[in-house]
Write an enzyme that holds these catalytic residues in place. Structure first.
Site, short mmCIF file in Angstrom:
data_model
loop_
_atom_site.label_atom_id
_atom_site.label_comp_id
_atom_site.label_asym_id
_atom_site.label_seq_id
_atom_site.Cartn_x
_atom_site.Cartn_y
_atom_site.Cartn_z
N HIS A 112 1.00 -0.82 -0.39
CA HIS A 112 -0.14 0.03 -0.72
C HIS A 112 0.41 1.30 0.00
O HIS A 112 1.83 0.98 0.41
CB HIS A 112 -0.60 -0.08 1.11
CG HIS A 112 -1.73 -0.87 1.21
ND1 HIS A 112 -3.09 -0.84 0.47
CD2 HIS A 112 -1.73 -2.59 1.57
CE1 HIS A 112 -4.10 -2.30 0.61
NE2 HIS A 112 -3.02 -3.21 1.49
N LYS A 160 15.81 -5.47 -3.63
CA LYS A 160 16.38 -4.78 -5.25
C LYS A 160 16.78 -6.34 -5.65
O LYS A 160 17.14 -7.16 -5.16
CB LYS A 160 17.59 -4.02 -4.95
CG LYS A 160 17.00 -2.76 -4.33
CD LYS A 160 19.06 -2.33 -3.79
CE LYS A 160 18.80 -0.77 -2.75
NZ LYS A 160 20.00 -0.29 -2.33
N LYS A 177 28.24 -12.58 -2.65
CA LYS A 177 29.92 -13.05 -4.24
C LYS A 177 29.30 -13.80 -4.94
O LYS A 177 27.65 -13.76 -5.16
CB LYS A 177 30.43 -13.85 -3.24
CG LYS A 177 30.29 -15.19 -2.99
CD LYS A 177 30.89 -16.50 -2.10
CE LYS A 177 29.92 -17.59 -1.97
NZ LYS A 177 30.87 -18.62 -2.22
#
Length: 182
Positions: A112, A160, A177
């Protein structure tokens, strides 16, 4: 005054027809879907396809997985979804081939907006490219794309997108890594 206009009630913009479809699926998901042992995969695949999911006949979806709005789900060849995982398909969730999505993983395509006094729903798709492994207890949030063969460490919060072969972990998930095969 903005405080009087603030309505933090979680509402959905769906039509009555879609809301009924959602409730029918939820009933199926917690009843018939769970009847068959994990070794018998075909009935779950058939049920998901009946509700519009685009999934390969070789997927392995645990009987205790919770899938909301399955018509927004796509799963490729030899991919799996673990026990108690939640695919919240308010928007598209695309899972490529040979992906392992562990136990208690949450794939969340909606939230929201905090900028709206009406608490408006916002959605973005999740794309999980081929060969990804999402370990136990991780959360993948809306708008995230996981690069090919990415690994998400246990209990990670991914906000992300990742690049191909990235290993990430933590809250929020950070690059650790590159994944290397021997």
């Amino acid at each position: 005054m903005i405080i009087n206009d603030f309505i933090p009630v979680q509402t959905t913009p769906f039509s009555t027809r879609i809301k009924i479809k959602i409730h029918v699926w939820r009933f199926v998901n917690v009843t018939i879907f769970r009847l068959f042992p994990n070794q018998i995969k075909k009935p779950r695949i058939l049920l998901l396809r009946m509700f519009g999911a685009k999934i390969a006949s070789t997927v392995n979806i645990n009987r205790k997985a919770n899938i909301e709005l399955p018509w927004n789900l796509t799963m490729g060849h030899l991919s799996s979804l673990g026990a108690n995982s939640w695919a919240y398909c308010l928007d598209k969730i695309e899972i490529g081939q040979k992906c392992c999505i562990g136990k208690d993983v949450y794939l969340i395509t909606g939230s929201h907006t905090i900028e709206s006094v009406a608490f408006n729903l916002i959605t973005k798709p999740i794309v999980i490219n081929e060969g990804c492994w999402i370990a136990t207890g991780s959360y993948i949030l809306f708008g995230v794309t996981l690069g090919r063969f990415s690994v998400i460490g246990a209990k990670s919060l991914v906000i992300k997108s990742t690049e191909d072969f990235d290993v990430v972990g933590g809250n929020p998930a950070k690059f650790i890594k590159k994944r290397e095969f021997s």
